[in-house]
Design an enzyme around this catalytic site. Structure first.
Site, PDB file in Angstrom:
ATOM      1  N   HIS A   1      82.897  52.266  31.279  1.00  0.00           N
ATOM      2  CA  HIS A   1      84.264  50.931  31.253  1.00  0.00           C
ATOM      3  C   HIS A   1      85.333  51.939  30.179  1.00  0.00           C
ATOM      4  O   HIS A   1      84.915  52.799  29.666  1.00  0.00           O
ATOM      5  CB  HIS A   1      83.293  50.637  30.357  1.00  0.00           C
ATOM      6  CG  HIS A   1      82.814  50.534  28.883  1.00  0.00           C
ATOM      7  ND1 HIS A   1      83.070  50.983  28.032  1.00  0.00           N
ATOM      8  CD2 HIS A   1      81.347  51.404  28.881  1.00  0.00           C
ATOM      9  CE1 HIS A   1      82.432  51.763  27.285  1.00  0.00           C
ATOM     10  NE2 HIS A   1      81.030  52.042  27.773  1.00  0.00           N
TER      11      HIS A   1
ATOM     12  N   ASP B   1      81.422  57.496  24.661  1.00  0.00           N
ATOM     13  CA  ASP B   1      81.135  56.029  25.285  1.00  0.00           C
ATOM     14  C   ASP B   1      82.892  55.594  25.850  1.00  0.00           C
ATOM     15  O   ASP B   1      82.313  55.533  24.434  1.00  0.00           O
ATOM     16  CB  ASP B   1      80.351  55.581  24.442  1.00  0.00           C
ATOM     17  CG  ASP B   1      79.762  53.597  24.264  1.00  0.00           C
ATOM     18  OD1 ASP B   1      80.668  53.668  25.663  1.00  0.00           O
ATOM     19  OD2 ASP B   1      79.444  53.311  23.764  1.00  0.00           O
TER      20      ASP B   1
ATOM     21  N   GLU C   1      83.525  45.506  28.466  1.00  0.00           N
ATOM     22  CA  GLU C   1      82.013  46.798  28.408  1.00  0.00           C
ATOM     23  C   GLU C   1      81.231  46.291  26.497  1.00  0.00           C
ATOM     24  O   GLU C   1      80.210  45.804  26.384  1.00  0.00           O
ATOM     25  CB  GLU C   1      81.726  48.102  28.578  1.00  0.00           C
ATOM     26  CG  GLU C   1      79.777  47.818  29.081  1.00  0.00           C
ATOM     27  CD  GLU C   1      79.216  48.032  27.432  1.00  0.00           C
ATOM     28  OE1 GLU C   1      77.976  48.254  27.347  1.00  0.00           O
ATOM     29  OE2 GLU C   1      79.612  49.217  26.561  1.00  0.00           O
ATOM     30  N   GLU C   2      82.179  46.511  25.323  1.00  0.00           N
ATOM     31  CA  GLU C   2      81.409  46.831  23.956  1.00  0.00           C
ATOM     32  C   GLU C   2      81.546  45.861  23.972  1.00  0.00           C
ATOM     33  O   GLU C   2      81.102  45.367  22.565  1.00  0.00           O
ATOM     34  CB  GLU C   2      82.775  48.403  23.611  1.00  0.00           C
ATOM     35  CG  GLU C   2      82.608  49.181  23.758  1.00  0.00           C
ATOM     36  CD  GLU C   2      81.125  49.566  24.231  1.00  0.00           C
ATOM     37  OE1 GLU C   2      80.130  49.201  23.572  1.00  0.00           O
ATOM     38  OE2 GLU C   2      81.073  51.060  24.565  1.00  0.00           O
TER      39      GLU C   2
ATOM     40  N   GLU D   1      76.885  55.141  31.940  1.00  0.00           N
ATOM     41  CA  GLU D   1      77.551  55.392  29.839  1.00  0.00           C
ATOM     42  C   GLU D   1      76.851  56.326  29.589  1.00  0.00           C
ATOM     43  O   GLU D   1      75.957  57.333  29.950  1.00  0.00           O
ATOM     44  CB  GLU D   1      76.281  54.296  29.760  1.00  0.00           C
ATOM     45  CG  GLU D   1      76.347  53.156  30.100  1.00  0.00           C
ATOM     46  CD  GLU D   1      77.436  52.444  29.308  1.00  0.00           C
ATOM     47  OE1 GLU D   1      78.086  53.054  28.379  1.00  0.00           O
ATOM     48  OE2 GLU D   1      78.173  51.096  29.512  1.00  0.00           O
TER      49      GLU D   1
ATOM     50  N   HIS E   1      78.886  54.348  18.478  1.00  0.00           N
ATOM     51  CA  HIS E   1      78.776  53.572  17.652  1.00  0.00           C
ATOM     52  C   HIS E   1      78.022  53.455  16.306  1.00  0.00           C
ATOM     53  O   HIS E   1      77.546  52.990  16.149  1.00  0.00           O
ATOM     54  CB  HIS E   1      77.251  51.761  18.457  1.00  0.00           C
ATOM     55  CG  HIS E   1      77.900  51.701  20.171  1.00  0.00           C
ATOM     56  ND1 HIS E   1      77.835  50.314  20.312  1.00  0.00           N
ATOM     57  CD2 HIS E   1      78.858  52.312  20.530  1.00  0.00           C
ATOM     58  CE1 HIS E   1      78.167  50.356  21.350  1.00  0.00           C
ATOM     59  NE2 HIS E   1      78.639  51.363  21.819  1.00  0.00           N
TER      60      HIS E   1
HETATM   61 ZN    ZN Z   1      79.238  52.132  27.191  1.00  0.00          ZN
END
Ligand code: ZN
Length: 419
Positions: free
Chosen positions: A118, A147, A178-179, A203, A391
């Protein structure tokens, strides 16, 4: 033989000590000889992968950044075309930002594979100025670098290592949401996955304490409980009202134990919204919003039934309680074929000089593997680069020395499944 077992245990013990609590390394897999030509080619390609990563990081592409997502999509469409792919720009559901970039490469083999990564990141515009691209101590840093810009860069480099005989058809899909749950692209991913020999999802994997594969992800779901009451003046005649906020407190009290703890169903109330509220008014419209993660659609529906049972009789007379559970992203649970792919990946990775990979039974988060697995095909998750800080508030990075072995892993898997 016994000596060998002892030696394996000795090697395995330090790794065990570093694993997250409750996790153990899977039984060792057989490791073959490396394909030295492929490993050499992967090593020679690694600087180009790093250069691609730099270009990708320097285009900010947060999930809500339409301009950035369009710019990075254009770049990826060009990159895929330069590798001989037929490029199609696909639209997600209405409201999806940018285009979903899909490239198709046709070879002379028989296997059909879908490669997924993504474009969007969790960051907002301006993060790049705060934490710019930089390389230091064997790590490359930048927002979204692990990511999932690493997943994109690995795919773009791995396909350069393949010959036409290595696959029948490769479909490469880069989505933009995606997030934020892939609500716009999820159904399309399921459709693209249909009829594939396997889906490889790129990922990132953790860099510390160990690199790993993911055998399951949690489905993400939204729980809405709407409470309708009756408004009244809080000072003059509150007894004429039915207090929706007080009923909301009751709802929370009787449902908060529906979370089952680590590794099981996770459920937490996370938001509350109120319509037309004022300090001097008995509130008549309150919505509680909860985050639910579980392993199957069936279990989500069972949760909904149980919540409705618990909330059937409001504690504040005259209020009306409505429960609605929305499935956002399905869970992924590796089937036998997917588990076999994990073991194959562990073997190939060690063949290339990488560490053995731990197998995470189920992550607390969701990925597009869930949408792909809905098509009933084998899915392998976490073929991006080992990274850290995604994240989180820590500075995000990837391990540069892992690039050759990750390219080798991807190319060799594609070749085995595609020939
Ligand atoms: Zn991801």
């Amino acid at each position: 033989m016994k000596m060998l077992v002892a030696a394996v245990l000795l090697i395995a013990t330090p790794a065990l000590a570093q694993l997250p609590p409750g996790m153990k390394m899977p039984p060792p897999v057989k490791v073959g000889k490396p394909d030295t030509a492929l490993l050499k080619a992967a090593t020679a390609e690694a600087p180009a992968t790093l250069a691609t990563l730099e270009r990708l990081v320097n285009i900010e592409s947060g999930s809500y950044d339409t301009e950035g997502l369009v710019a990075i999509g254009n770049l990826l469409a060009d990159e895929l075309a330069a590798r001989g792919a037929q490029v199609e720009r696909m639209q997600g559901k209405p409201g999806t930002r940018g285009d979903i970039i899909v490239g198709r490469l046709t070879g002379t083999g028989t296997g059909k594979l879908l490669l997924l990564a993504h474009m969007d990141t969790v960051y907002t515009h301006g993060q790049l100025a705060e934490t710019p691209w930089r390389v230091a101590d064997g790590k490359a840093y930048g927002p979204g670098i692990a990511d999932d810009k690493s997943g994109i860069a690995v795919i773009l480099s791995a396909i350069k290592l393949l010959k036409p005989a290595d696959f029948g058809q490769l479909t490469i899909a880069f989505n933009t949401d995606e997030e934020i749950g892939s609500l716009g692209s999820g159904d399309l991913i399921t459709e693209l996955a249909r009829g594939q020999s396997a889906v490889l999802s790129f990922e990132p994997t953790t860099a510390v304490p160990l690199e790993g594969m993911i055998a399951g992800t949690s489905g993400t779901n939204s729980v809405f409980v709407h409470i309708e009451g009756k408004a009244a003046h809080a000072g003059n005649n509150p007894e004429l009202g039915n207090n929706a906020l007080v009923e909301a407190a009751h709802v929370i009290a009787v449902t908060k134990d529906m979370d089952e703890g680590q590794g099981k169903r996770r459920f937490n109330w996370t938001q509350v919204s109120q319509e037309g509220s004022a300090r001097n008014m008995i509130p008549d419209d309150v919505t509680l919003i909860g985050d639910l993660r579980d392993i199957s659609d069936d279990r989500v529906r069972a949760f909904e039934t149980e919540m409705k049972r618990r909330l059937a009789t409001p504690s504040v007379p005259g209020t009306k309680v409505t429960v609605n559970v929305q499935i956002n992203r399905p869970a992924f649970t590796a089937d036998a074929a997917s588990l076999a792919l994990i073991d194959r990946a562990r073997s190939i990775y060690q063949e290339a000089g990488g560490p053995d990979l731990f197998v995470l039974p189920r992550s607390g988060g969701g990925t597009d593997a869930g949408f792909a697995a809905r098509a009933g095909v084998p899915v392998l998750e976490a073929l991006g680069l080992p990274g850290f800080g995604y994240h989180s508030s820590a500075e995000e990075y990837v391990l540069i020395d892992a690039i050759p072995r990750r390219l080798y892993l991807a190319a060799r898997l594609i070749r085995e499944l595609g020939r």
